[in-house]
Design an enzyme around this catalytic site. Sequence first.
Site, PDB file in Angstrom:
ATOM      1  N   SER A   7     -13.326   2.499   3.692  1.00  0.00           N
ATOM      2  CA  SER A   7     -12.386   2.626   2.695  1.00  0.00           C
ATOM      3  C   SER A   7     -13.475   2.200   1.451  1.00  0.00           C
ATOM      4  CB  SER A   7     -11.083   1.878   2.576  1.00  0.00           C
ATOM      5  OG  SER A   7     -10.731   1.519   1.308  1.00  0.00           O
ATOM      6  N   HIS A  32     -12.700   7.317   2.962  1.00  0.00           N
ATOM      7  CA  HIS A  32     -11.339   6.964   2.710  1.00  0.00           C
ATOM      8  C   HIS A  32     -11.195   6.668   1.303  1.00  0.00           C
ATOM      9  CE1 HIS A  32      -7.055   5.746   3.905  1.00  0.00           C
ATOM     10  NE2 HIS A  32      -7.263   4.562   3.130  1.00  0.00           N
ATOM     11  N   ASP A  34      -8.656   5.491  -1.491  1.00  0.00           N
ATOM     12  CA  ASP A  34      -7.295   4.893  -1.956  1.00  0.00           C
ATOM     13  C   ASP A  34      -6.790   5.146  -3.324  1.00  0.00           C
ATOM     14  OD1 ASP A  34      -6.458   3.375   0.378  1.00  0.00           O
ATOM     15  OD2 ASP A  34      -8.055   2.315   0.340  1.00  0.00           O
ATOM     16  N   MET A  36      -3.975   4.892  -6.193  1.00  0.00           N
ATOM     17  CA  MET A  36      -2.942   3.886  -6.411  1.00  0.00           C
ATOM     18  C   MET A  36      -2.583   4.121  -8.118  1.00  0.00           C
ATOM     19  SD  MET A  36      -3.872   0.419  -4.875  1.00  0.00           S
ATOM     20  CE  MET A  36      -4.739   0.158  -3.198  1.00  0.00           C
ATOM     21  N   HIS A  65      -5.710   8.844   0.481  1.00  0.00           N
ATOM     22  CA  HIS A  65      -4.626   8.248   0.827  1.00  0.00           C
ATOM     23  C   HIS A  65      -3.806   8.058  -0.546  1.00  0.00           C
ATOM     24  CE1 HIS A  65      -2.887   4.067   2.314  1.00  0.00           C
ATOM     25  NE2 HIS A  65      -1.998   4.964   1.893  1.00  0.00           N
ATOM     26  N   MET A  67      -1.125   6.713  -2.624  1.00  0.00           N
ATOM     27  CA  MET A  67      -0.030   5.640  -2.903  1.00  0.00           C
ATOM     28  C   MET A  67       0.501   5.733  -4.037  1.00  0.00           C
ATOM     29  SD  MET A  67      -2.257   2.500  -1.092  1.00  0.00           S
ATOM     30  CE  MET A  67      -3.796   3.443  -1.194  1.00  0.00           C
ATOM     31  N   MET A 136       0.311   1.965   8.245  1.00  0.00           N
ATOM     32  CA  MET A 136      -0.409   0.665   7.538  1.00  0.00           C
ATOM     33  C   MET A 136      -0.127  -0.477   8.128  1.00  0.00           C
ATOM     34  SD  MET A 136      -1.660   1.960   4.671  1.00  0.00           S
ATOM     35  CE  MET A 136      -2.053   0.432   4.097  1.00  0.00           C
ATOM     36  N   GLY A 141      -1.657  -1.647  -1.153  1.00  0.00           N
ATOM     37  CA  GLY A 141      -1.816  -2.182  -2.619  1.00  0.00           C
ATOM     38  C   GLY A 141      -3.106  -2.697  -2.852  1.00  0.00           C
ATOM     39  N   PHE A 142      -3.765  -3.514  -1.825  1.00  0.00           N
ATOM     40  CA  PHE A 142      -4.944  -4.141  -2.008  1.00  0.00           C
ATOM     41  C   PHE A 142      -5.732  -4.289  -0.797  1.00  0.00           C
ATOM     42  CE2 PHE A 142      -1.423  -5.950  -4.676  1.00  0.00           C
ATOM     43  CZ  PHE A 142      -2.143  -5.942  -5.997  1.00  0.00           C
ATOM     44  N   GLY A 143      -7.148  -4.492  -0.954  1.00  0.00           N
ATOM     45  CA  GLY A 143      -7.838  -4.697   0.122  1.00  0.00           C
ATOM     46  C   GLY A 143      -7.912  -6.091   0.602  1.00  0.00           C
ATOM     47  N   ASP A 174      -4.713   1.485   8.951  1.00  0.00           N
ATOM     48  CA  ASP A 174      -5.418   1.259   7.660  1.00  0.00           C
ATOM     49  C   ASP A 174      -4.944  -0.199   7.345  1.00  0.00           C
ATOM     50  OD1 ASP A 174      -6.361   0.663   5.015  1.00  0.00           O
ATOM     51  OD2 ASP A 174      -5.098   2.652   4.314  1.00  0.00           O
ATOM     52  N   GLY A 175      -5.788  -1.154   7.128  1.00  0.00           N
ATOM     53  CA  GLY A 175      -5.411  -2.662   6.568  1.00  0.00           C
ATOM     54  C   GLY A 175      -5.689  -3.675   7.613  1.00  0.00           C
ATOM     55  N   GLY A 176      -6.675  -4.439   7.121  1.00  0.00           N
ATOM     56  CA  GLY A 176      -6.985  -5.700   7.882  1.00  0.00           C
ATOM     57  C   GLY A 176      -7.838  -5.406   9.291  1.00  0.00           C
ATOM     58  N   GLY A 196     -12.069  -1.357   4.666  1.00  0.00           N
ATOM     59  CA  GLY A 196     -12.738  -1.766   3.577  1.00  0.00           C
ATOM     60  C   GLY A 196     -13.479  -2.949   3.362  1.00  0.00           C
TER      61      GLY A 196
HETATM   62  C1  DX5 Z   1      -4.514  -0.869   1.193  1.00  0.00           C
HETATM   63  C2  DX5 Z   1      -5.558   0.228   1.323  1.00  0.00           C
HETATM   64  C3  DX5 Z   1      -6.682   0.346   2.179  1.00  0.00           C
HETATM   65  C4  DX5 Z   1      -7.565  -0.832   1.999  1.00  0.00           C
HETATM   66  C5  DX5 Z   1      -7.828  -1.712   3.266  1.00  0.00           C
HETATM   67  O1  DX5 Z   1      -3.565  -0.388   0.308  1.00  0.00           O
HETATM   68  O2  DX5 Z   1      -4.764   1.349   1.763  1.00  0.00           O
HETATM   69  O3  DX5 Z   1      -7.280   1.441   2.665  1.00  0.00           O
HETATM   70  O4  DX5 Z   1      -8.593  -0.439   1.344  1.00  0.00           O
HETATM   71  O5  DX5 Z   1      -8.575  -2.550   2.984  1.00  0.00           O
HETATM   72  P1  DX5 Z   1      -9.091  -3.661   4.087  1.00  0.00           P
HETATM   73  O6  DX5 Z   1      -9.801  -2.749   5.194  1.00  0.00           O
HETATM   74  O7  DX5 Z   1      -9.696  -4.474   3.300  1.00  0.00           O
HETATM   75  O8  DX5 Z   1      -7.782  -4.242   4.637  1.00  0.00           O
HETATM   76 ZN    ZN Z   2      -5.832   3.531   2.215  1.00  0.00          ZN
END
Ligand code: DX5
Ligand code: ZN
Length: 224
Positions: A7, A32, A34, A36, A65, A67, A136, A141-143, A174-176, A196
């Site tokens: 990402s 990927h 993102d 927003m 993606h 959002m 998700m 919203g955030f990495g 996606d996420g963490g 990401g």
């Molecule tokens: C969050 C995004 C993710 C984000 C994941 O809203 O959709 O794609 O980049 O980031 P990490 O891998 O850092 O959790």
């Molecule tokens: Zn994403």
Amino acid sequence: MVELAPSILSADFAHLADQVQAAGDGGGTVVHVDVMDGHFVPNITLGPPIVRSLRKVTKLPLDCHLMIENPDEFIPAFAAAGADWVSVHQEACRHLNRTLHLIKSHDCLAGVVLNPATPVNALAEVLDIVDYVLVMSVNPGFGAQEFIPGSVHKIRRLAEIRAERRLNYRIEVDGGIALDTVTDVVRAGAEILVAGNAVFGQGDPKSNAQRLLKTATEATLLRV
Ligand code: DX5
Ligand code: ZN
């Protein structure tokens, strides 16, 4: 077969082409992206111009993606900019069936995304028309947020439904996603792993991607 989708949210935007190249060299096979809008999620990122620039520097599929609210208004612009895959949130679409068909009408793969608080059941009527489902595992919203363990059972359930109903969608998460969480999601059935922070957060994106993919591939042998 598991794929890694780095990402770019956590990449250095001043060196995006190099960063994408490095993540691809490390085994990333999907980029990927993102998107927003500051309304659907409390953050703003990027739009079609960046997708158009990325399109010129990589042959990897661009996984956008969205959002955003009112995704129908922007899907044509993302497709024209070079998106290959477009996913929309179940929570953002009043006419989800129509939106998914709109994505397909632009020759993109159509994905649907579930927020952590949305049950898998909410997708019952669209699973036969989507190319992929994105679970998700953080609130969007955030990495670099902490993985929500409750997402794992949703991945498992999506894999079960696919077998029961003989469907073909792929399962993305996606996420963490990082070295300490990737094994559980892969064991549950995740096939496309968005990462990401674990790829671009610190150190070398190429070796970060390699390590994550190696751990993920080993986990496929443990699938239950
Ligand atoms: C969050 C995004 C993710 C984000 C994941 O809203 O959709 O794609 O980049 O980031 P990490 O891998 O850092 O959790
Ligand atoms: Zn994403």
